[in-house]
Design a protein around this motif. Structure first.
Motif, short mmCIF file in Angstrom:
data_model
loop_
_atom_site.label_atom_id
_atom_site.label_comp_id
_atom_site.label_asym_id
_atom_site.label_seq_id
_atom_site.Cartn_x
_atom_site.Cartn_y
_atom_site.Cartn_z
N GLN A 1 0.83 -1.19 0.00
CA GLN A 1 0.00 0.00 0.00
C GLN A 1 0.87 1.24 0.00
O GLN A 1 1.86 1.31 0.74
CB GLN A 1 -0.89 -0.01 1.24
CG GLN A 1 -1.86 1.14 1.30
CD GLN A 1 -2.68 1.11 2.58
OE1 GLN A 1 -2.14 0.87 3.66
NE2 GLN A 1 -3.96 1.36 2.46
N ARG B 1 2.25 4.64 1.10
CA ARG B 1 2.27 5.38 2.36
C ARG B 1 3.17 6.60 2.19
O ARG B 1 4.02 6.64 1.31
CB ARG B 1 2.80 4.51 3.51
CG ARG B 1 1.97 3.29 3.83
CD ARG B 1 0.67 3.68 4.53
NE ARG B 1 -0.16 2.52 4.81
CZ ARG B 1 -0.30 1.97 6.01
NH1 ARG B 1 0.37 2.45 7.03
NH2 ARG B 1 -1.09 0.95 6.18
N THR C 1 6.67 9.28 -0.89
CA THR C 1 5.75 8.15 -0.96
C THR C 1 6.54 6.87 -1.20
O THR C 1 7.50 6.86 -1.98
CB THR C 1 4.74 8.35 -2.10
OG1 THR C 1 4.06 9.59 -1.88
CG2 THR C 1 3.71 7.25 -2.15
N ARG D 1 5.90 2.22 -0.91
CA ARG D 1 4.92 1.14 -0.77
C ARG D 1 5.31 0.27 0.41
O ARG D 1 6.38 -0.33 0.41
CB ARG D 1 4.81 0.34 -2.06
CG ARG D 1 4.24 1.19 -3.20
CD ARG D 1 4.07 0.44 -4.48
NE ARG D 1 3.01 -0.53 -4.46
CZ ARG D 1 1.70 -0.25 -4.61
NH1 ARG D 1 1.32 0.98 -4.76
NH2 ARG D 1 0.81 -1.20 -4.61
N LEU E 1 -8.19 6.92 9.05
CA LEU E 1 -8.25 5.52 8.69
C LEU E 1 -9.65 4.95 8.88
O LEU E 1 -10.37 5.35 9.79
CB LEU E 1 -7.27 4.70 9.53
CG LEU E 1 -5.80 5.07 9.41
CD1 LEU E 1 -4.98 4.28 10.41
CD2 LEU E 1 -5.30 4.83 8.01
N PRO F 1 -1.26 6.74 5.33
CA PRO F 1 -1.74 6.32 4.00
C PRO F 1 -1.55 7.47 3.01
O PRO F 1 -1.83 8.63 3.33
CB PRO F 1 -3.22 6.02 4.22
CG PRO F 1 -3.38 5.83 5.69
CD PRO F 1 -2.32 6.66 6.34
N ASP G 1 -3.16 8.03 0.20
CA ASP G 1 -4.35 8.47 -0.52
C ASP G 1 -5.25 9.39 0.28
O ASP G 1 -6.33 9.75 -0.16
CB ASP G 1 -5.16 7.26 -1.00
CG ASP G 1 -5.60 6.36 0.14
OD1 ASP G 1 -5.18 6.59 1.29
OD2 ASP G 1 -6.36 5.41 -0.12
N ASP G 2 -4.82 9.83 1.45
CA ASP G 2 -5.67 10.68 2.28
C ASP G 2 -5.45 12.17 2.07
O ASP G 2 -5.97 12.98 2.80
CB ASP G 2 -5.50 10.33 3.76
CG ASP G 2 -6.19 9.03 4.11
OD1 ASP G 2 -7.15 8.67 3.42
OD2 ASP G 2 -5.77 8.37 5.07
#
Length: 167
Positions: free
Chosen positions: A53, A55, A62, A64, A92, A136, A138-139
């Motif tokens: 994912q 992060r 960034t 993974r 989250l 994360p 994607d936030d």
């Protein structure tokens, strides 16, 4: 409180080497356990053993994160139908009895064994052994207090993990 790391030169090098050597030795020593966990995941649900994912880490870079997969392969699709059951007001998605987690995966989560592959991230220099958990990717924007977490390299374990997590 998090402050920008004051390590530099020899101190930074020693910390970096310590993290990477411990991660390499840990992966080597734990390889039989990692293999058993991988087999357990494969027997629980077909598909990949690892979950990767995006992060956000040190200084907003960034990467993974590596984890053992603890959810069914269609977990993201299932999440859309569960959004209204989110028990967290934070960044989250949290749900006490999340139906997306398979039985063996729940055991991995309770024991935090699903986090062991993050030793690969430590070995690559993306994470540290100790530090705040990576956010994360994607936030969106990380402002204020959350942004301060990006001043240091994220870690496998930190204050929340040794203090009872989000409980």
């Amino acid at each position: 409180t998090l402050f920008r790391s004051t390590l530099s030169g020899p101190g930074w090098l020693a910390k970096n080497l310590l993290d990477r050597v411990v991660a390499a030795l840990g992966l080597l020593a734990l390889s039989p356990i990692l293999a058993v966990i991988a087999l357990g995941i494969r027997l629980s649900d077909p598909g990949p053993v690892f979950f990767r994912q995006p992060r956000v880490g040190h200084e907003g870079r960034t990467f993974r994160v590596w984890k053992f997969r603890t959810m069914y392969q269609d977990a993201e699709e299932r999440k859309r139908t569960l959004e209204e059951l989110n028990e967290s007001d934070g960044m989250l998605f949290k749900m006490k009895n999340d139906p997306r987690i398979f039985s063996f995966g729940a055991k991995l989560r309770v024991t935090s064994l699903d986090e062991l592959p993050q030793l690969i991230n430590v070995l690559k220099g993306e994470m540290s052994l100790v530090g705040p958990r990576p956010l994360p990717a994607d936030d969106g924007d990380y402002l204020g207090d959350v942004r301060r977490r990006l001043l240091v390299r994220p870690g496998i374990t930190g204050l929340w993990q040794v203090s009872g997590r989000s409980d």
